[in-house]
Design a protein around this motif. Structure first.
Motif, PDB file in Angstrom:
ATOM      1  N   VAL A  17       0.836  -1.193   0.000  1.00  0.00           N
ATOM      2  CA  VAL A  17       0.000   0.000   0.000  1.00  0.00           C
ATOM      3  C   VAL A  17       0.876   1.250   0.000  1.00  0.00           C
ATOM      4  O   VAL A  17       2.089   1.181   0.203  1.00  0.00           O
ATOM      5  CB  VAL A  17      -0.976   0.016   1.208  1.00  0.00           C
ATOM      6  CG1 VAL A  17      -1.931  -1.170   1.146  1.00  0.00           C
ATOM      7  CG2 VAL A  17      -0.227   0.049   2.522  1.00  0.00           C
ATOM      8  N   SER A  18       0.242   2.368  -0.212  1.00  0.00           N
ATOM      9  CA  SER A  18       0.948   3.639  -0.213  1.00  0.00           C
ATOM     10  C   SER A  18       1.618   3.857   1.143  1.00  0.00           C
ATOM     11  O   SER A  18       1.046   3.546   2.185  1.00  0.00           O
ATOM     12  CB  SER A  18      -0.056   4.767  -0.490  1.00  0.00           C
ATOM     13  OG  SER A  18       0.612   5.976  -0.670  1.00  0.00           O
ATOM     14  N   GLY A  19       2.856   4.340   1.095  1.00  0.00           N
ATOM     15  CA  GLY A  19       3.598   4.597   2.318  1.00  0.00           C
ATOM     16  C   GLY A  19       4.450   3.435   2.779  1.00  0.00           C
ATOM     17  O   GLY A  19       5.183   3.549   3.765  1.00  0.00           O
ATOM     18  N   SER A  20       4.391   2.298   2.076  1.00  0.00           N
ATOM     19  CA  SER A  20       5.156   1.124   2.510  1.00  0.00           C
ATOM     20  C   SER A  20       6.628   1.192   2.109  1.00  0.00           C
ATOM     21  O   SER A  20       7.437   0.414   2.619  1.00  0.00           O
ATOM     22  CB  SER A  20       4.514  -0.167   1.986  1.00  0.00           C
ATOM     23  OG  SER A  20       4.492  -0.187   0.574  1.00  0.00           O
ATOM     24  N   GLY A  21       6.975   2.094   1.199  1.00  0.00           N
ATOM     25  CA  GLY A  21       8.374   2.249   0.807  1.00  0.00           C
ATOM     26  C   GLY A  21       8.732   1.622  -0.527  1.00  0.00           C
ATOM     27  O   GLY A  21       9.898   1.348  -0.799  1.00  0.00           O
ATOM     28  N   LYS A  22       7.736   1.395  -1.370  1.00  0.00           N
ATOM     29  CA  LYS A  22       7.974   0.719  -2.650  1.00  0.00           C
ATOM     30  C   LYS A  22       9.051   1.399  -3.483  1.00  0.00           C
ATOM     31  O   LYS A  22       9.945   0.738  -4.016  1.00  0.00           O
ATOM     32  CB  LYS A  22       6.678   0.655  -3.470  1.00  0.00           C
ATOM     33  CG  LYS A  22       5.586  -0.174  -2.843  1.00  0.00           C
ATOM     34  CD  LYS A  22       4.337  -0.228  -3.701  1.00  0.00           C
ATOM     35  CE  LYS A  22       3.656   1.095  -3.914  1.00  0.00           C
ATOM     36  NZ  LYS A  22       3.005   1.653  -2.722  1.00  0.00           N
ATOM     37  N   VAL A  86      10.214  -3.024 -10.592  1.00  0.00           N
ATOM     38  CA  VAL A  86       9.108  -2.078 -10.771  1.00  0.00           C
ATOM     39  C   VAL A  86       8.368  -1.944  -9.448  1.00  0.00           C
ATOM     40  O   VAL A  86       8.277  -2.902  -8.675  1.00  0.00           O
ATOM     41  CB  VAL A  86       8.151  -2.548 -11.908  1.00  0.00           C
ATOM     42  CG1 VAL A  86       7.509  -3.881 -11.580  1.00  0.00           C
ATOM     43  CG2 VAL A  86       7.089  -1.513 -12.209  1.00  0.00           C
ATOM     44  N   SER A  87       7.869  -0.743  -9.183  1.00  0.00           N
ATOM     45  CA  SER A  87       7.021  -0.553  -8.005  1.00  0.00           C
ATOM     46  C   SER A  87       5.564  -0.496  -8.460  1.00  0.00           C
ATOM     47  O   SER A  87       5.252   0.121  -9.475  1.00  0.00           O
ATOM     48  CB  SER A  87       7.387   0.739  -7.271  1.00  0.00           C
ATOM     49  OG  SER A  87       7.155   1.863  -8.087  1.00  0.00           O
ATOM     50  N   CYS A  88       4.712  -1.177  -7.729  1.00  0.00           N
ATOM     51  CA  CYS A  88       3.282  -1.197  -8.051  1.00  0.00           C
ATOM     52  C   CYS A  88       2.548  -1.690  -6.819  1.00  0.00           C
ATOM     53  O   CYS A  88       2.951  -2.690  -6.217  1.00  0.00           O
ATOM     54  CB  CYS A  88       3.028  -2.134  -9.232  1.00  0.00           C
ATOM     55  SG  CYS A  88       1.282  -2.390  -9.637  1.00  0.00           S
ATOM     56  N   SER A  89       1.474  -1.033  -6.463  1.00  0.00           N
ATOM     57  CA  SER A  89       0.732  -1.458  -5.274  1.00  0.00           C
ATOM     58  C   SER A  89       0.240  -2.899  -5.408  1.00  0.00           C
ATOM     59  O   SER A  89       0.262  -3.642  -4.426  1.00  0.00           O
ATOM     60  CB  SER A  89      -0.429  -0.506  -4.997  1.00  0.00           C
ATOM     61  OG  SER A  89      -1.252  -0.387  -6.146  1.00  0.00           O
ATOM     62  N   ALA A  90      -0.219  -3.310  -6.593  1.00  0.00           N
ATOM     63  CA  ALA A  90      -0.651  -4.695  -6.850  1.00  0.00           C
ATOM     64  C   ALA A  90      -1.523  -5.214  -5.705  1.00  0.00           C
ATOM     65  O   ALA A  90      -1.291  -6.299  -5.163  1.00  0.00           O
ATOM     66  CB  ALA A  90       0.561  -5.590  -7.093  1.00  0.00           C
ATOM     67  N   PRO A 132      -2.910  11.309  -1.093  1.00  0.00           N
ATOM     68  CA  PRO A 132      -3.126  11.815   0.268  1.00  0.00           C
ATOM     69  C   PRO A 132      -3.234  10.668   1.274  1.00  0.00           C
ATOM     70  O   PRO A 132      -3.651   9.561   0.933  1.00  0.00           O
ATOM     71  CB  PRO A 132      -4.451  12.574   0.154  1.00  0.00           C
ATOM     72  CG  PRO A 132      -5.172  11.929  -0.983  1.00  0.00           C
ATOM     73  CD  PRO A 132      -4.098  11.456  -1.938  1.00  0.00           C
ATOM     74  N   ALA A 133      -2.874  10.948   2.498  1.00  0.00           N
ATOM     75  CA  ALA A 133      -2.938   9.948   3.563  1.00  0.00           C
ATOM     76  C   ALA A 133      -4.364   9.422   3.750  1.00  0.00           C
ATOM     77  O   ALA A 133      -4.554   8.287   4.197  1.00  0.00           O
ATOM     78  CB  ALA A 133      -2.407  10.539   4.869  1.00  0.00           C
ATOM     79  N   SER A 134      -5.352  10.210   3.361  1.00  0.00           N
ATOM     80  CA  SER A 134      -6.748   9.800   3.519  1.00  0.00           C
ATOM     81  C   SER A 134      -7.093   8.551   2.699  1.00  0.00           C
ATOM     82  O   SER A 134      -8.073   7.862   3.006  1.00  0.00           O
ATOM     83  CB  SER A 134      -7.682  10.944   3.127  1.00  0.00           C
ATOM     84  OG  SER A 134      -7.504  11.282   1.759  1.00  0.00           O
ATOM     85  N   LEU A 135      -6.303   8.237   1.680  1.00  0.00           N
ATOM     86  CA  LEU A 135      -6.596   7.064   0.853  1.00  0.00           C
ATOM     87  C   LEU A 135      -5.990   5.772   1.409  1.00  0.00           C
ATOM     88  O   LEU A 135      -6.233   4.691   0.872  1.00  0.00           O
ATOM     89  CB  LEU A 135      -6.116   7.278  -0.582  1.00  0.00           C
ATOM     90  CG  LEU A 135      -6.978   8.226  -1.419  1.00  0.00           C
ATOM     91  CD1 LEU A 135      -6.424   8.361  -2.829  1.00  0.00           C
ATOM     92  CD2 LEU A 135      -8.424   7.753  -1.461  1.00  0.00           C
ATOM     93  N   LEU A 136      -5.206   5.864   2.490  1.00  0.00           N
ATOM     94  CA  LEU A 136      -4.606   4.660   3.055  1.00  0.00           C
ATOM     95  C   LEU A 136      -5.674   3.655   3.469  1.00  0.00           C
ATOM     96  O   LEU A 136      -5.551   2.458   3.174  1.00  0.00           O
ATOM     97  CB  LEU A 136      -3.711   5.004   4.251  1.00  0.00           C
ATOM     98  CG  LEU A 136      -3.088   3.805   4.972  1.00  0.00           C
ATOM     99  CD1 LEU A 136      -2.236   2.976   4.021  1.00  0.00           C
ATOM    100  CD2 LEU A 136      -2.270   4.271   6.163  1.00  0.00           C
ATOM    101  N   GLU A 137      -6.716   4.106   4.130  1.00  0.00           N
ATOM    102  CA  GLU A 137      -7.775   3.198   4.583  1.00  0.00           C
ATOM    103  C   GLU A 137      -8.399   2.448   3.408  1.00  0.00           C
ATOM    104  O   GLU A 137      -8.624   1.236   3.475  1.00  0.00           O
ATOM    105  CB  GLU A 137      -8.856   3.967   5.356  1.00  0.00           C
ATOM    106  CG  GLU A 137      -9.886   3.067   6.003  1.00  0.00           C
ATOM    107  CD  GLU A 137      -9.300   2.130   7.052  1.00  0.00           C
ATOM    108  OE1 GLU A 137      -9.738   0.958   7.100  1.00  0.00           O
ATOM    109  OE2 GLU A 137      -8.411   2.535   7.819  1.00  0.00           O
ATOM    110  N   SER A 138      -8.642   3.149   2.302  1.00  0.00           N
ATOM    111  CA  SER A 138      -9.200   2.518   1.109  1.00  0.00           C
ATOM    112  C   SER A 138      -8.247   1.454   0.566  1.00  0.00           C
ATOM    113  O   SER A 138      -8.669   0.360   0.181  1.00  0.00           O
ATOM    114  CB  SER A 138      -9.473   3.578   0.036  1.00  0.00           C
ATOM    115  OG  SER A 138      -9.768   2.975  -1.199  1.00  0.00           O
ATOM    116  N   GLN A 139      -6.951   1.772   0.538  1.00  0.00           N
ATOM    117  CA  GLN A 139      -5.977   0.794   0.044  1.00  0.00           C
ATOM    118  C   GLN A 139      -5.918  -0.431   0.961  1.00  0.00           C
ATOM    119  O   GLN A 139      -5.847  -1.560   0.473  1.00  0.00           O
ATOM    120  CB  GLN A 139      -4.592   1.431  -0.080  1.00  0.00           C
ATOM    121  CG  GLN A 139      -4.489   2.348  -1.283  1.00  0.00           C
ATOM    122  CD  GLN A 139      -3.061   2.456  -1.777  1.00  0.00           C
ATOM    123  OE1 GLN A 139      -2.102   2.381  -1.015  1.00  0.00           O
ATOM    124  NE2 GLN A 139      -2.938   2.647  -3.070  1.00  0.00           N
TER     125      GLN A 139
END
Length: 179
Positions: A17-22, A86-90, A132-139
């Motif tokens: 997810v976003s913020g994990s350091g990909k 490659v970086s990708c949330s996947a 935005p940090a607000s999308l972390l919950e959705s991810q």
């Protein structure tokens, strides 16, 4: 180490997810292996970037062309006989399977896993990113953890970038040698 798997030259997808350091982990792995790094976010359409910047989660329909663009980059690079990272949330298995198909099976996933608290802290500390940090919950709600899938290594992100990269490198080497 070369980026390989049982089939020769291969690709590594640093996912999470976003913020994990990909990006940080992916760039360092690519540099250490002497291969190209592709920032998956750079392949999003302007419409996707705008949607996320507004705090609107992407749908599967938004993601398919993006995943296909990443898959095309992987396929072309492998066809040229090169490895890449490659970086990708996947986030979903179906997304990972789509990338696996594009890579002809020559794809290893490095899943960067961390607590919601740590991810929130990291997202809050970064600057200049459209997500935005607000999308972390959705991810996190969308995430189908790849636990148990073949060709996946899970790395905890509770250390420095250097420690995380070292863990990933060791796990990739172990996967490569089969020991």
């Amino acid at each position: 180490m070369t980026v390989t798997n049982d089939h020769g030259n291969g690709a590594i997808c640093v996912m999470g997810v976003s913020g994990s350091g990909k990006t940080s982990v992916g760039e360092r792995l690519a540099r250490s292996y002497g291969v190209r790094f592709i920032e998956g976010d750079s392949l999003h359409s302007p419409a996707n970037v705008e949607k996320m910047a507004q705090g609107i989660p992407l749908t599967d329909d938004d993601r398919w062309p993006w995943l296909d663009a990443i898959g095309a980059e992987i396929r072309q690079t492998l066809a040229a006989g090169h490895g890449l990272v490659v970086s990708c949330s996947a986030l979903k298995r179906i997304y990972r399977d789509r990338l696996r198909a594009a890579a002809g099976g020559k794809l290893i996933f490095v899943y960067l896993d961390g607590s919601k608290e740590l991810l929130s802290k990291r997202m809050g500390a970064r600057t200049g990113h459209f997500m935005p940090a607000s999308l972390l919950e959705s991810q996190l709600q969308t995430l189908e953890a790849p636990t148990g899938e073949p060709g996946v290594i899970t790395i905890e992100i509770d250390g420095s970038v250097e420690e995380i990269v070292a863990r990933a490198d060791a796990a990739l080497r172990q996967l490569h040698t089969g020991s």
